[in-house]
Structures are given as C-alpha cells and as structure tokens.
Design a protein around this motif. Structure first.
Motif, PDB file in Angstrom:
ATOM      1  N   LEU A   1      -2.271   1.513 -12.397  1.00 37.21           N
ATOM      2  CA  LEU A   1      -2.500   3.065 -11.903  1.00 37.21           C
ATOM      3  C   LEU A   1      -1.462   4.377 -12.824  1.00 37.21           C
TER       4      LEU A   1
ATOM      5  N   LEU B   1       2.632   1.621  -3.060  1.00 37.42           N
ATOM      6  CA  LEU B   1       1.890   1.813  -4.243  1.00 37.42           C
ATOM      7  C   LEU B   1       1.871   3.618  -4.526  1.00 37.42           C
TER       8      LEU B   1
ATOM      9  N   ARG C   1      -6.385  -4.939  -7.778  1.00 36.07           N
ATOM     10  CA  ARG C   1      -4.530  -5.675  -7.131  1.00 36.07           C
ATOM     11  C   ARG C   1      -4.034  -4.638  -7.714  1.00 36.07           C
ATOM     12  N   ALA C   2      -3.166  -4.559  -7.285  1.00 35.96           N
ATOM     13  CA  ALA C   2      -2.087  -2.967  -7.464  1.00 35.96           C
ATOM     14  C   ALA C   2      -1.312  -3.631  -9.056  1.00 35.96           C
ATOM     15  N   ASP C   3      -2.061  -2.959  -9.565  1.00 34.95           N
ATOM     16  CA  ASP C   3      -1.707  -3.567 -11.692  1.00 34.95           C
ATOM     17  C   ASP C   3      -1.125  -2.267 -11.955  1.00 34.95           C
ATOM     18  N   GLU C   4       0.452  -2.379 -12.346  1.00 35.83           N
ATOM     19  CA  GLU C   4       1.129  -0.948 -12.262  1.00 35.83           C
ATOM     20  C   GLU C   4       0.791  -0.035 -13.270  1.00 35.83           C
TER      21      GLU C   4
ATOM     22  N   ALA D   1      -7.535  -3.129  -0.643  1.00 30.57           N
ATOM     23  CA  ALA D   1      -7.673  -4.208  -1.544  1.00 30.57           C
ATOM     24  C   ALA D   1      -8.713  -3.738  -1.685  1.00 30.57           C
TER      25      ALA D   1
ATOM     26  N   GLU E   1       0.638  -1.386   0.176  1.00 30.66           N
ATOM     27  CA  GLU E   1       0.335  -0.125   0.043  1.00 30.66           C
ATOM     28  C   GLU E   1       0.518   1.472   0.187  1.00 30.66           C
TER      29      GLU E   1
ATOM     30  N   LEU F   1      -8.893  -1.172  -4.811  1.00 33.35           N
ATOM     31  CA  LEU F   1      -8.095  -1.921  -5.880  1.00 33.35           C
ATOM     32  C   LEU F   1      -8.211  -3.053  -6.006  1.00 33.35           C
TER      33      LEU F   1
ATOM     34  N   THR G   1      -5.991   3.774   0.810  1.00 31.52           N
ATOM     35  CA  THR G   1      -6.177   3.008  -0.210  1.00 31.52           C
ATOM     36  C   THR G   1      -6.121   1.426   0.327  1.00 31.52           C
TER      37      THR G   1
END
Length: 326
Positions: A102, A6, A96-99, A127, A3, A94, A125
């Motif tokens: 983002l 991110l 998932r932490a999709d780069e 999930a 987190e 989100l 932020t």
C-alpha cells in the motif's frame, strides 16, 4: 489494520496538496459523497477503467509502478478527449492489508496525480482478489472535447510517441523473445509505467478532429474511430513509430507489437491536411513526438500498406477482454 485505518493512513492526505488553477473539489474524502464545483462554461468528461491482476498486470509489477499505471490508463482517456484532469475515485480490492504494497502503490498513484493536478476525492476498499478500479473526471470548454466521431475523409492520421514496447515486454515475459537487460528494462517500463498524453490532448483541442487512446492495439482502436465516423483508412504499417528495442526485432514481430500489441496509451488522432503546422505546434508545446502514418478515406475498411504501397495480407485484431489476446 481495518478498512478505515487503511484509507486514513494511505489515501487521505492531510494537509491536502495546494489547489490547482481551476480546481473543482469543494469537499473530498471523508463524507458519503465528494462535492465538486464545475467550472462555468465547461463540460464534464468522465471515464472508468478496471485493472485486474493476471489480466491487466503481472504479479511481479512493483507497487509504485502499479499505482502509477492504475491512474495513467484513466488519464489517457481524458487525454484522448482533450480534457483537463480534475478529480478521481479509487475502488480497491485487496487480498490482505499489506502495508509495504500500500505504501508503494499510494506513492506511485499520488506522484502521477500531483503531476497532473488531479485530486483523489473518494472510493471504496474491500477484501478480495487484487482489483483496481478508478473513475476520472475532467473538464473541457463546452463543445471542444475530441471525439471518435469527428473524423472526416481526407484527414491526416497521426500517432503520438512510439508503439509496441509494452507488447514486446509481454513477449519477453512469455519467453518468446530474448532481450538484453537494457532493452528489457525499457520495454518493461513502457508496459508498467505508461505516460498519459494529457498535455498533447489539450493542445489538440481546436486542431484535431478526432482522437482515441491506444489501449487495445493500434488497429483495433483505430477501428473504433472508423466505425463511429463511418470512414476507412489507409495506414503505412511500417511508418508506425517504434522504439530502439523493438527496431532490433524481426519485421513480423515489429508489426505484431505496433498494430495489435496494446497497452501503449498513446494517442491516435486525425486532423485536416491544412492543420499540419498546428499539429506540429501542439507536438512542440506538449513536448510529445507525433508521427503522420496515414489518411482517412471515404471507402470503408482499414488498409495496411507496406513501404512499397502493397496491401498487407494480415489484418491484426485488437485485444478483447473476453477473447484470447493477439
């Protein structure tokens, strides 16, 4: 990516963009609270909007456009009150932490933020299903904010820009209408990248008596002004401004899209007839088209008339998040 990684990578800007004139951010991201310094003699205006995937936007939207729209719909609320944007917070859930997502989302978000001199000062932020919640803060000189309750009988009624393209794009996605590639691109851009009328809202301070932004449809949103001001209105339904793609469609669809479509983020506002020159000056100064579409009346209720002055039998309703859409 966790987190805090991110947040640091995508939403902490170092160095910060240059401060705008009148900037109020003493401390932004990095502590338990942001520290803001109100401008002397100004009032704060605060608004929150939430965007939920599948309800407010489609999964096919490009990330940069989604970042733009998430902030734009909030800036539109400030525009409706004539406020100058100052700061905003972002709460983002989100899956998932999709780069890739983002990077695009942050790019679109900050491009619009920089265009309006508004700073991201905090948020959260987590999930979960894709959900975007932004709170915006703006300022206006004390006593000058445009409100829904300020309208008066006899006022001219105006709308900015054009209406209906976002709903037209939605109908194309639903498969109920066929558009050329060019027309679909125009309509889709209107739906996914609305332009908040911040400059017009500021130019209307001291000119307009009431205002609201069109998020849930012209008829429904105008109804909020009428209720708060205890008035009615007579509107020339076919005078509502339409873009070239919508003008190619049958009249019934044109009326549906302009009256009940929503997602336009244009401004409805009222002003006395004596202010017509001042309204035009505000339009020119802000570079925003405005169209006079009717008049506010002492008699309660909304009356939609056609070009011959006949009252239309249908009464479109605005979008309601807990009911089926129009």
């Amino acid at each position: 990516m966790g987190e805090f990684d991110l947040i640091k990578r995508f939403f902490t800007r170092d160095p910060q963009p240059p401060a705008q004139p009148g900037a109020t951010v003493a401390l932004g991201i990095g502590d338990d609270c942001a520290v803001l310094s109100p401008t002397p003699g100004a009032q704060w205006l605060v608004s929150t909007d939430m965007l939920v995937e599948g309800r407010h936007f489609l999964s096919t939207v490009a990330p940069d456009r989604l970042g733009h729209k998430a902030l734009a719909v909030n800036l539109s609320d400030l525009a409706a009150c004539g406020a100058t944007p100052r700061a905003f917070t972002l709460a983002l859930a989100l899956p998932r932490a999709d780069e890739v997502f983002l990077e695009g989302f942050a790019r679109g978000l900050f491009a619009l933020a920089d265009a309006h001199g508004i700073a991201l000062v905090g948020g959260d932020t987590t999930a979960g299903p894709l959900n975007i919640c932004i709170t915006v803060m703006g300022e206006a000189p004390a006593g000058t904010a445009l409100l829904r309750s300020g309208a008066q009988a006899g006022d001219d009624l105006y709308v900015s820009g054009t209406l209906g393209d976002a709903r037209l794009a939605l109908e194309a996605f639903r498969g109920t209408v066929q558009l050329s590639g060019e027309d679909f691109a125009l309509a889709r851009r209107a739906m996914e990248q609305p332009q908040p009328r911040v400059a017009l809202g500021q130019a209307l301070r001291g000119v307009a008596r009431s205002a609201i932004d069109v998020s849930d449809g012209f008829a429904g949103d105008l109804g909020h002004v009428l209720k708060r001001s205890n008035l009615g209105a007579t509107v020339q339904a076919d005078a509502l401004p339409r873009g070239p793609a919508l003008l190619k469609q049958p009249l019934a669809l044109q009326r549906l899209c302009t009256l009940a479509g929503g997602d336009d983020y244009e401004l409805i506002f009222s002003a006395p007839a004596s202010a017509r020159a001042a309204v035009q000056a505000a339009s020119t100064a802000s570079g925003t088209r405005v169209t006079r579409v009717g008049q506010l009346d002492a008699e309660l209720g909304l009356r939609l008339i056609d070009a011959q002055g006949q009252v239309l039998p249908e009464q479109p309703a605005g979008f309601d998040h807990f009911k089926a859409s129009a």
